[in-house]
Design an enzyme around this catalytic site. Structure first.
Site, PDB file in Angstrom:
ATOM      1  N   ARG A   1       0.736  -1.102  -0.060  1.00  0.00           N
ATOM      2  CA  ARG A   1      -0.006   0.048  -0.307  1.00  0.00           C
ATOM      3  C   ARG A   1       0.659   1.177  -0.113  1.00  0.00           C
ATOM      4  O   ARG A   1       1.860   1.030  -0.057  1.00  0.00           O
ATOM      5  CB  ARG A   1      -1.171  -0.029   1.285  1.00  0.00           C
ATOM      6  CG  ARG A   1      -1.769  -1.348   1.342  1.00  0.00           C
ATOM      7  CD  ARG A   1      -2.637  -0.764   2.684  1.00  0.00           C
ATOM      8  NE  ARG A   1      -1.951  -1.092   4.050  1.00  0.00           N
ATOM      9  CZ  ARG A   1      -3.138  -0.775   4.884  1.00  0.00           C
ATOM     10  NH1 ARG A   1      -3.256  -0.356   4.941  1.00  0.00           N
ATOM     11  NH2 ARG A   1      -1.690  -0.801   6.354  1.00  0.00           N
TER      12      ARG A   1
ATOM     13  N   GLU B   1      -4.612   5.989   5.670  1.00  0.00           N
ATOM     14  CA  GLU B   1      -3.521   6.289   6.459  1.00  0.00           C
ATOM     15  C   GLU B   1      -2.784   7.372   5.841  1.00  0.00           C
ATOM     16  O   GLU B   1      -1.473   6.496   5.608  1.00  0.00           O
ATOM     17  CB  GLU B   1      -3.153   5.485   6.797  1.00  0.00           C
ATOM     18  CG  GLU B   1      -4.400   4.600   7.988  1.00  0.00           C
ATOM     19  CD  GLU B   1      -3.722   3.413   8.477  1.00  0.00           C
ATOM     20  OE1 GLU B   1      -4.467   2.985   9.835  1.00  0.00           O
ATOM     21  OE2 GLU B   1      -3.019   2.253   7.662  1.00  0.00           O
TER      22      GLU B   1
ATOM     23  N   CYS C   1       8.711   9.696  -1.301  1.00  0.00           N
ATOM     24  CA  CYS C   1       9.096   9.144  -2.484  1.00  0.00           C
ATOM     25  C   CYS C   1      10.310  10.021  -3.224  1.00  0.00           C
ATOM     26  O   CYS C   1      10.728  11.782  -2.600  1.00  0.00           O
ATOM     27  CB  CYS C   1       8.010   9.673  -3.850  1.00  0.00           C
ATOM     28  SG  CYS C   1       8.852   9.394  -5.190  1.00  0.00           S
TER      29      CYS C   1
ATOM     30  N   CYS D   1      12.132  10.702  -6.367  1.00  0.00           N
ATOM     31  CA  CYS D   1      12.045  10.841  -8.174  1.00  0.00           C
ATOM     32  C   CYS D   1      12.199  12.165  -7.796  1.00  0.00           C
ATOM     33  O   CYS D   1      12.098  12.929  -7.852  1.00  0.00           O
ATOM     34  CB  CYS D   1      10.801  10.043  -8.223  1.00  0.00           C
ATOM     35  SG  CYS D   1       9.857  11.577  -7.974  1.00  0.00           S
TER      36      CYS D   1
ATOM     37  N   CYS E   1       9.780  14.665  -7.667  1.00  0.00           N
ATOM     38  CA  CYS E   1       9.784  15.140  -5.524  1.00  0.00           C
ATOM     39  C   CYS E   1      11.188  16.272  -5.317  1.00  0.00           C
ATOM     40  O   CYS E   1      10.794  16.784  -4.517  1.00  0.00           O
ATOM     41  CB  CYS E   1       9.438  14.037  -5.067  1.00  0.00           C
ATOM     42  SG  CYS E   1       8.524  13.147  -5.213  1.00  0.00           S
TER      43      CYS E   1
ATOM     44  N   GLU F   1     -11.380   3.474  12.817  1.00  0.00           N
ATOM     45  CA  GLU F   1     -10.545   2.254  12.861  1.00  0.00           C
ATOM     46  C   GLU F   1     -10.162   1.538  13.833  1.00  0.00           C
ATOM     47  O   GLU F   1      -9.559   2.963  15.186  1.00  0.00           O
ATOM     48  CB  GLU F   1      -9.372   1.730  11.943  1.00  0.00           C
ATOM     49  CG  GLU F   1      -9.878   1.691  10.521  1.00  0.00           C
ATOM     50  CD  GLU F   1      -8.290   1.116   9.853  1.00  0.00           C
ATOM     51  OE1 GLU F   1      -7.883   0.735  10.066  1.00  0.00           O
ATOM     52  OE2 GLU F   1      -8.679   2.200   8.431  1.00  0.00           O
TER      53      GLU F   1
ATOM     54  N   GLU G   1      -3.712  -9.330   6.001  1.00  0.00           N
ATOM     55  CA  GLU G   1      -4.871  -8.772   7.197  1.00  0.00           C
ATOM     56  C   GLU G   1      -5.864 -10.244   7.625  1.00  0.00           C
ATOM     57  O   GLU G   1      -6.932  -9.627   7.815  1.00  0.00           O
ATOM     58  CB  GLU G   1      -5.279  -7.790   7.131  1.00  0.00           C
ATOM     59  CG  GLU G   1      -3.974  -6.605   7.346  1.00  0.00           C
ATOM     60  CD  GLU G   1      -4.154  -5.351   7.352  1.00  0.00           C
ATOM     61  OE1 GLU G   1      -3.711  -4.562   8.492  1.00  0.00           O
ATOM     62  OE2 GLU G   1      -5.232  -4.865   6.513  1.00  0.00           O
TER      63      GLU G   1
ATOM     64  N   PHE H   1      -6.452 -12.513   9.058  1.00  0.00           N
ATOM     65  CA  PHE H   1      -6.524 -12.887  10.788  1.00  0.00           C
ATOM     66  C   PHE H   1      -6.533 -11.094  11.872  1.00  0.00           C
ATOM     67  O   PHE H   1      -6.564 -12.004  12.976  1.00  0.00           O
ATOM     68  CB  PHE H   1      -5.087 -14.131  11.060  1.00  0.00           C
ATOM     69  CG  PHE H   1      -5.008 -15.450  10.801  1.00  0.00           C
ATOM     70  CD1 PHE H   1      -6.159 -15.747  10.987  1.00  0.00           C
ATOM     71  CD2 PHE H   1      -4.207 -15.246  10.157  1.00  0.00           C
ATOM     72  CE1 PHE H   1      -6.300 -17.378  10.024  1.00  0.00           C
ATOM     73  CE2 PHE H   1      -3.921 -16.390  10.008  1.00  0.00           C
ATOM     74  CZ  PHE H   1      -5.129 -17.706   9.699  1.00  0.00           C
TER      75      PHE H   1
END
Length: 670
Positions: free
Chosen positions: A110, A149, A159, A161, A164, A309, A357, A359
């Site tokens: 992610r 998030e 980043c 690169c 950036c 969450e 994820e 579990f």
């Protein structure tokens, strides 16, 4: 309060079950049974929403939103930028981040996208716009959930690169104007690091420049700006066809992004809370950590927030992941509400069958449907929350105390070289906040740019950096009658990590002159006496001199600086400023702040001494309505004495004098 009720539900991922329509029917039935009134949709659903470039498949989401609407279940609709589909990374590899070592990431995980990438911005704008056109005015869609998030893990999600690097240089030009100004602010005369061309500037990387603390500090600020700009792009896009508010889910003391910057474009603060309950038998340290983060989130906008969450049972990413013991889910959820949340939402509703994820705790396990302890506890909480909406509507916590917590200061003090290399700013904040928590005295967490008006006591632990304008805020606060606390290694540098020369900007307010800082090992630990008890002076021992009218409340008792002040008090205007020249124990802070609580006329809502493990918060309405939450974080009964007369908001039982509490119980009094 969104929809006039406390939101209860959480992340729902029907896109993982599209080939099992019977699962959706079961989910709807069990949501109703569990008193779920809100779900978050589409958070990582990009591949299901756009399986190939420019081909949108929204019908499945339309069916789900429509059905949820008929069941009275509201929807928080997410933009899907948190995880990219493989068609995107295959066709446009430039959207993936470049690590500090110069390697471009491979697809997966992610938060793998470059926040500056023009292609990424183009593609996410396209799908966001289509989502807003299709669902932005649906009656049960109440909030935009932008990405997920933001920033992920700071080390992995910034980043380096060329896009950036170029954007960083533009940002620096805007901030400093000329290279001369930048070189002066960064003190680039050191080690002959003077820049003569903007193109010479590069982000801090292991095989390049990392010793310029000002460079590192500004790179962190720039990273926040890029993430904030990306958030703003997504928020603007969805609002083209929708007038819904937008949020981004924040995280626990997340070092990678200055939330005080991002808050400026967020309509509602939300955050993800995963305490390590039952790590030890004493739950107080973990309760304090959760509480301070709830307080931080509420303080950002001085308004109710959303618990976006949480886990109804265990989590899956720590070495050991204990189940929540009976009663802890209710208590930890009510703790959020007590500190200002208008929701209890989970990651996640149903466990996935596979993946990283599978579990992680959820309302529904892989087996047994509703016949589980977790489902029963979630149902019980949902029932309780359904009766509290009207009670807490238009209320929020309004503390009279504050603690300075500032991201710039956090970054700077932990990157500095000396007098120690093991500074832990968050640990220091927690230590001070804990004393407030133990006494049931609420405190906002504010940064150095925030107004101090309305507070009677402000503590600024490890306040290494004084940002521009901050000394004036403090001076005005104390002059007008406030009580201010600064600690050792405060007021050392300005915004660009340049040391102050001459006198400290708050020398007149604090009434002390700083000279040297000792960072002793344990065998050189010093001590001092305060209020008749002896306490350690350890970790940092600053040698200061009291000015003419400054009162010395304690002195060092050992070593060559015996007799030098450790605790001082200086009257300034109508107020007082205290300086703690040494790090000491939690017991000392308890004794010290007790004296200040009395001076500032601060007490908990019950106006009584609380047993260990019990704390109190209070939500207050504009009309003066008071709702008091009393929480017992001990897994055993306790008795709170001297409470006066209160009515239980839920049972209507009247308590007078004493309050008997069960293990892990939260009671609501009016």
């Amino acid at each position: 309060m969104l929809g006039g009720r406390i939101l209860h539900g959480g992340d729902y991922n029907p896109d993982q079950w599209l080939d099992h329509p019977e699962i959706f029917e079961e989910d709807v039935a069990l949501m109703k049974k569990a008193n779920v009134n809100c779900v978050s949709l589409g958070i990582f659903a990009w591949a299901s929403l756009e399986p190939e470039e420019g081909v949108y498949q929204f019908d499945w989401m339309d069916r789900i939103i429509t059905r949820l609407e008929t069941e009275g279940i509201q929807v928080i609709l997410a933009t899907p930028s948190g995880a990219m589909p493989h068609w995107l990374t295959q066709k446009y590899p430039e959207v993936m981040q470049v690590q500090a070592d110069g390697r471009r990431n491979l697809p997966g995980k992610r938060h793998n996208f470059c926040y500056t990438s023009p292609v990424m911005r183009e593609k996410i704008t396209a799908i966001d716009r289509e989502l807003a056109k299709r669902f932005g005015k649906r009656s049960n869609v109440i909030l935009w959930h932008i990405s997920n998030e933001l920033g992920g893990n700071f080390a992995d999600s910034v980043c380096h690169c060329e896009h950036c690097q170029a954007a960083f240089r533009i940002w620096l030009k805007k901030k400093y104007g000329t290279l001369e100004n930048l070189n002066r602010a960064w003190w680039n005369y050191f080690w002959s690091h003077t820049y003569t061309d903007w193109e010479q500037i590069h982000s801090p990387v292991p095989n390049g420049e990392t010793t310029s603390t000002a460079l590192v500090l500004d790179w962190r600020r720039f990273a926040t700006e890029q993430m904030n700009d990306f958030y703003q792009l997504e928020a603007r896009t969805v609002k083209e066809y929708s007038d819904l508010p937008a949020t981004a889910n924040f995280m626990y003391f997340f070092k990678g992004m200055d939330y005080n910057r991002l808050k400026e474009g967020v309509d509602i603060i939300s955050w993800d809370n995963y305490p390590y309950w039952h790590k030890q038998k004493d739950e107080v340290p973990m309760a304090v950590k959760a509480a301070v983060n709830h307080s931080l989130m509420r303080s950002l906008l001085k308004a109710p927030f959303l618990l976006m969450e949480s886990s109804p049972s265990s989590i899956s990413w720590r070495e050991a992941n204990p189940l929540k013991r009976p009663g802890m889910h209710m208590l930890s959820s009510m703790q959020a509400v007590a500190h200002g949340s208008d929701s209890v939402l989970y990651f996640q509703w149903r466990k996935g069958r596979g993946g990283f994820e599978k579990f992680h705790g959820a309302v529904l396990d892989h087996r047994n449907g509703s016949d589980t302890r977790v489902f029963r506890e979630v149902t019980e909480l949902g029932e309780r929350l359904s009766g509290l909406g009207e009670l807490i509507d238009h209320t929020v916590n309004r503390p009279k105390a504050a603690i300075i917590f500032d991201w710039d200061n956090w970054w700077a003090v932990e990157d500095t070289q000396g007098p120690r290399l093991d500074f832990n700013y968050v640990k220091t904040i927690l230590k001070h906040y804990r004393v407030f928590w133990e006494n049931g005295i609420e405190a906002d967490l504010v940064d150095m740019n925030d107004s101090l008006e309305g507070y009677s006591l402000v503590a600024a632990p490890l306040n290494y950096m004084y940002k521009e304008g901050y000394p004036e805020h403090v001076r005005k606060f104390v002059e007008n009658g406030g009580i201010f606390v600064n600690t050792c290694f405060s007021g050392m540098v300005d915004d660009t990590d340049l040391c102050f020369t001459g006198q400290s900007p708050l020398e007149d307010v604090l009434g002390i002159i700083q000279e040297e800082i000792d960072a002793p090992s344990e065998e050189f630990e010093n001590q001092f006496t305060y209020g008749g008890s002896v306490y350690p002076a350890q970790y940092l021992c600053e040698i200061v001199h009291a000015k003419e009218n400054t009162e010395v409340l304690a002195v060092y008792e050992k070593d060559f600086y015996a007799g030098s002040p450790v605790v001082t008090r200086n009257s300034f205007g109508k107020g007082e400023a205290y300086y703690l020249a040494a790090e000491s124990s939690l017991d000392f802070l308890r004794a010290f702040y007790q004296d200040l609580f009395r001076k500032a006329a601060l007490e908990n809502a019950l106006q009584t001494k609380l047993p260990y493990g019990v704390t109190v918060t209070e939500r207050v309405g504009d009309n003066g309505k008071r709702v008091v939450f009393v929480m017992n974080f001990k897994n055993e009964p306790v008795c709170v004495e001297g409470i006066g007369k209160w009515t239980d908001a839920e049972t209507k039982e009247v308590y007078e004098g004493t309050l008997e509490m069960k293990p892990f119980q939260c009671m609501i009094l009016i």
